[in-house]
Design an enzyme around this catalytic site. Structure first.
Site, PDB file in Angstrom:
ATOM      1  N   ALA A  56       1.596  -7.007   0.605  1.00 29.85           N
ATOM      2  CA  ALA A  56       0.538  -7.586  -0.229  1.00 29.85           C
ATOM      3  C   ALA A  56      -0.827  -6.995   0.122  1.00 29.85           C
ATOM      4  CB  ALA A  56       0.518  -9.110  -0.065  1.00 29.85           C
ATOM      5  N   GLU A  57      -1.145  -6.922   1.416  1.00 29.43           N
ATOM      6  CA  GLU A  57      -2.456  -6.401   1.808  1.00 29.43           C
ATOM      7  C   GLU A  57      -2.577  -4.910   1.508  1.00 29.43           C
ATOM      8  OE1 GLU A  57      -5.633  -6.212   5.477  1.00 29.43           O
ATOM      9  OE2 GLU A  57      -4.241  -7.899   5.337  1.00 29.43           O
ATOM     10  N   THR A  58      -1.496  -4.173   1.658  1.00 28.09           N
ATOM     11  CA  THR A  58      -1.530  -2.748   1.325  1.00 28.09           C
ATOM     12  C   THR A  58      -1.834  -2.557  -0.151  1.00 28.09           C
ATOM     13  OG1 THR A  58       0.009  -2.222   3.115  1.00 28.09           O
ATOM     14  CG2 THR A  58      -0.207  -0.598   1.339  1.00 28.09           C
TER      15      THR A  58
END
Length: 135
Positions: A56-58
């Site tokens: 998700a953060e990537t």
């Protein structure tokens, strides 16, 4: 190398280590896949929540990088939350990140991670900080 190819370069990154692949990078949207395998499972054999958060953060970070002037700005994950909805033992998950807020100093992304059948595995929201590059 064009901007999209540069953003897709996963050399020496967590994306490479966890087997993440880019499907789409466009203005306000990023689609990525990640395998559920020995790299992304927890000891009981299920997809590790931390692997979902990394995906998700990537996606949110790459989406932000696509929208900023990388000659003058840099971005970093500022805050992330994740609700792990359904367990998964094998296969592939797909993250679709869409921008919810595009500000000058922060961007907020909503990320839905689904399995091959479309079942929601994880629902995440990530705030990414945009800062001027130091000279």
């Amino acid at each position: 190398m064009d901007r999209e190819q540069m953003l897709k370069d996963r050399t020496n990154t967590i994306a490479h280590s966890l087997g993440m692949e880019f499907v789409e990078i466009s203005k306000g949207k990023v689609v990525m896949t990640m395998p559920v395998d020995e790299r992304t499972r927890q000891p009981h054999g299920f997809l590790h929540g931390g692997a979902s958060v990394a995906l998700a953060e990537t996606a949110a970070s790459v989406g932000t990088a696509y929208l900023i002037d990388e000659e003058k700005e840099i971005c970093f994950g500022l805050e992330i939350n994740a609700n792990h909805i359904k367990a998964k033992r094998e296969g592939t998950v797909t993250a679709v990140a869409t921008i919810a807020h595009q500000g000058r100093t922060t961007m907020v992304w909503e990320i839905h991670i689904r399995d091959e059948e479309g079942a929601l595995i994880c629902l995440s929201r990530c705030t990414v900080a945009v800062m001027p590059k130091k000279k």
